[in-house]
Scaffold this motif. Structure first.
Motif, mmCIF file in Angstrom:
data_model
loop_
_atom_site.group_PDB
_atom_site.id
_atom_site.type_symbol
_atom_site.label_atom_id
_atom_site.label_comp_id
_atom_site.label_asym_id
_atom_site.label_seq_id
_atom_site.Cartn_x
_atom_site.Cartn_y
_atom_site.Cartn_z
ATOM 1 N N VAL A 44 0.856 -1.173 0.000
ATOM 2 C CA VAL A 44 0.000 0.000 0.000
ATOM 3 C C VAL A 44 0.896 1.228 0.000
ATOM 4 O O VAL A 44 1.708 1.411 0.904
ATOM 5 C CB VAL A 44 -0.936 0.008 1.233
ATOM 6 C CG1 VAL A 44 -1.831 1.249 1.218
ATOM 7 C CG2 VAL A 44 -1.765 -1.260 1.285
ATOM 8 N N VAL A 45 0.771 2.037 -1.059
ATOM 9 C CA VAL A 45 1.580 3.243 -1.208
ATOM 10 C C VAL A 45 0.688 4.379 -1.704
ATOM 11 O O VAL A 45 -0.378 4.134 -2.278
ATOM 12 C CB VAL A 45 2.749 3.019 -2.206
ATOM 13 C CG1 VAL A 45 3.738 2.010 -1.649
ATOM 14 C CG2 VAL A 45 2.251 2.593 -3.563
ATOM 15 N N PRO A 46 1.120 5.624 -1.525
ATOM 16 C CA PRO A 46 0.342 6.747 -2.068
ATOM 17 C C PRO A 46 0.265 6.668 -3.600
ATOM 18 O O PRO A 46 1.130 6.058 -4.244
ATOM 19 C CB PRO A 46 1.139 7.986 -1.639
ATOM 20 C CG PRO A 46 2.033 7.523 -0.540
ATOM 21 C CD PRO A 46 2.285 6.071 -0.779
ATOM 22 N N LEU A 47 -0.752 7.288 -4.173
ATOM 23 C CA LEU A 47 -0.949 7.255 -5.622
ATOM 24 C C LEU A 47 0.238 7.800 -6.400
ATOM 25 O O LEU A 47 0.513 7.349 -7.513
ATOM 26 C CB LEU A 47 -2.205 8.046 -6.004
ATOM 27 C CG LEU A 47 -3.528 7.365 -5.666
ATOM 28 C CD1 LEU A 47 -4.694 8.317 -5.920
ATOM 29 C CD2 LEU A 47 -3.685 6.090 -6.473
ATOM 30 N N ASP A 48 0.978 8.757 -5.827
ATOM 31 C CA ASP A 48 2.110 9.340 -6.549
ATOM 32 C C ASP A 48 3.437 8.636 -6.248
ATOM 33 O O ASP A 48 4.495 9.100 -6.659
ATOM 34 C CB ASP A 48 2.221 10.836 -6.237
ATOM 35 C CG ASP A 48 2.450 11.125 -4.756
ATOM 36 O OD1 ASP A 48 2.294 10.196 -3.929
ATOM 37 O OD2 ASP A 48 2.769 12.286 -4.428
ATOM 38 N N HIS A 49 3.414 7.504 -5.558
ATOM 39 C CA HIS A 49 4.615 6.750 -5.249
ATOM 40 C C HIS A 49 5.144 6.091 -6.520
ATOM 41 O O HIS A 49 4.384 5.713 -7.406
ATOM 42 C CB HIS A 49 4.309 5.692 -4.186
ATOM 43 C CG HIS A 49 5.523 5.036 -3.621
ATOM 44 N ND1 HIS A 49 6.151 3.980 -4.233
ATOM 45 C CD2 HIS A 49 6.221 5.283 -2.480
ATOM 46 C CE1 HIS A 49 7.185 3.601 -3.510
ATOM 47 N NE2 HIS A 49 7.247 4.380 -2.432
ATOM 48 N N ARG A 50 6.464 5.912 -6.611
ATOM 49 C CA ARG A 50 7.083 5.332 -7.808
ATOM 50 C C ARG A 50 6.604 3.908 -8.105
ATOM 51 O O ARG A 50 6.663 3.449 -9.242
ATOM 52 C CB ARG A 50 8.611 5.363 -7.692
ATOM 53 C CG ARG A 50 9.182 4.485 -6.609
ATOM 54 C CD ARG A 50 10.708 4.568 -6.495
ATOM 55 N NE ARG A 50 11.207 3.776 -5.411
ATOM 56 C CZ ARG A 50 11.406 2.467 -5.453
ATOM 57 N NH1 ARG A 50 11.176 1.804 -6.549
ATOM 58 N NH2 ARG A 50 11.845 1.819 -4.386
ATOM 59 N N LEU A 51 6.108 3.187 -7.112
ATOM 60 C CA LEU A 51 5.642 1.820 -7.327
ATOM 61 C C LEU A 51 4.127 1.714 -7.493
ATOM 62 O O LEU A 51 3.605 0.632 -7.742
ATOM 63 C CB LEU A 51 6.093 0.915 -6.166
ATOM 64 C CG LEU A 51 7.603 0.780 -5.974
ATOM 65 C CD1 LEU A 51 7.908 0.003 -4.699
ATOM 66 C CD2 LEU A 51 8.239 0.108 -7.179
ATOM 67 N N ARG A 57 11.271 2.831 3.533
ATOM 68 C CA ARG A 57 11.150 2.796 4.982
ATOM 69 C C ARG A 57 10.177 1.696 5.363
ATOM 70 O O ARG A 57 9.094 1.605 4.795
ATOM 71 C CB ARG A 57 10.637 4.137 5.491
ATOM 72 C CG ARG A 57 11.438 4.627 6.674
ATOM 73 C CD ARG A 57 10.973 5.946 7.177
ATOM 74 N NE ARG A 57 10.054 5.636 8.264
ATOM 75 C CZ ARG A 57 8.992 6.355 8.540
ATOM 76 N NH1 ARG A 57 8.688 7.405 7.845
ATOM 77 N NH2 ARG A 57 8.201 6.027 9.526
ATOM 78 N N VAL A 58 10.567 0.843 6.295
ATOM 79 C CA VAL A 58 9.728 -0.278 6.697
ATOM 80 C C VAL A 58 8.901 0.131 7.912
ATOM 81 O O VAL A 58 9.423 0.723 8.848
ATOM 82 C CB VAL A 58 10.613 -1.504 7.035
ATOM 83 C CG1 VAL A 58 9.768 -2.665 7.521
ATOM 84 C CG2 VAL A 58 11.424 -1.900 5.821
ATOM 85 N N PRO A 59 7.600 -0.187 7.901
ATOM 86 C CA PRO A 59 6.754 0.162 9.060
ATOM 87 C C PRO A 59 7.283 -0.482 10.333
ATOM 88 O O PRO A 59 7.887 -1.553 10.295
ATOM 89 C CB PRO A 59 5.391 -0.435 8.701
ATOM 90 C CG PRO A 59 5.444 -0.764 7.259
ATOM 91 C CD PRO A 59 6.881 -0.916 6.874
ATOM 92 N N GLN A 60 7.051 0.163 11.449
ATOM 93 C CA GLN A 60 7.481 -0.358 12.738
ATOM 94 C C GLN A 60 6.336 -1.122 13.389
ATOM 95 O O GLN A 60 5.195 -0.687 13.352
ATOM 96 C CB GLN A 60 7.914 0.787 13.662
ATOM 97 C CG GLN A 60 9.139 1.525 13.167
ATOM 98 C CD GLN A 60 10.369 0.662 13.244
ATOM 99 O OE1 GLN A 60 10.706 0.140 14.294
ATOM 100 N NE2 GLN A 60 11.052 0.496 12.129
ATOM 101 N N VAL A 61 6.675 -2.279 13.948
ATOM 102 C CA VAL A 61 5.711 -3.089 14.683
ATOM 103 C C VAL A 61 6.286 -3.299 16.073
ATOM 104 O O VAL A 61 7.329 -3.925 16.228
ATOM 105 C CB VAL A 61 5.488 -4.451 13.987
ATOM 106 C CG1 VAL A 61 4.520 -5.303 14.800
ATOM 107 C CG2 VAL A 61 4.992 -4.253 12.573
#
Length: 168
Positions: free
Chosen positions: A132-139, A154-158
């Protein structure tokens, strides 16, 4: 310990340690001896572990990485082999391969985020993953991505740690 090292030096016939007021340092002979002796001890440990494994096991150690539920598999293993003690422990994400290769465990249940050469691997199931990325993200908009594609993200923190399934 000093006596043991001295006895070893006498047995080998060469000085392995240089003793100085600033501390002890390996001699050139010690630098040669240490990795060979370490490999020999590791080999002896592996020989003992493999010999135990060749006999009928009385105990099976299963480890798993964080986020993996192994209760149903362990229950089935215990039902099929009631004479065997099944022990379970959690591993850190970077430990599955070394734990298996060093014969510290009999089996590991983990996501395949590590090299499997030299291991007997059985896929239990495939997990569908989403990014899940923002619409303007490169992927954004890609049909699929690999872990290499997101390696610099950046990896989410758990709970204060990186999500284990995102590590390589």
């Amino acid at each position: 310990m000093s006596r043991q090292i001295h006895h070893l030096e006498q047995e080998v016939g060469v000085r392995l340690l240089e003793r100085r007021p600033q501390g002890n340092h390996l001699t050139a002979a010690g630098e040669v001896f240490l990795p060979l002796a370490t490999a020999l001890l590791r080999s002896a440990d592996q020989a003992a572990a493999r010999t135990r494994a060749a006999g009928l096991p009385s105990r099976i150690t299963v480890r798993h990485t964080p986020g993996i539920i192994i209760t149903p598999a362990v229950r089935e293993l215990r039902d099929r082999h009631p004479e065997v003690e099944v022990r379970t422990f959690q591993l850190d994400s970077g430990e599955p391969r070394p734990a298996l290769l060093d014969h510290r465990v009999d089996a590991v249940v983990a996501r395949l985020t590590f090299a499997t050469d030299g291991l007997d691997v059985t896929a239990l199931y495939d997990e569908r993953r989403v990014l899940v990325v923002p619409l303007d993200h490169r992927l954004a908009g890609r049909e699929s991505v690999t872990l290499d594609d997101i390696a610099d993200e950046r990896v989410p923190q758990v709970r204060g740690r990186s999500a284990p399934e995102c590590r390589q």
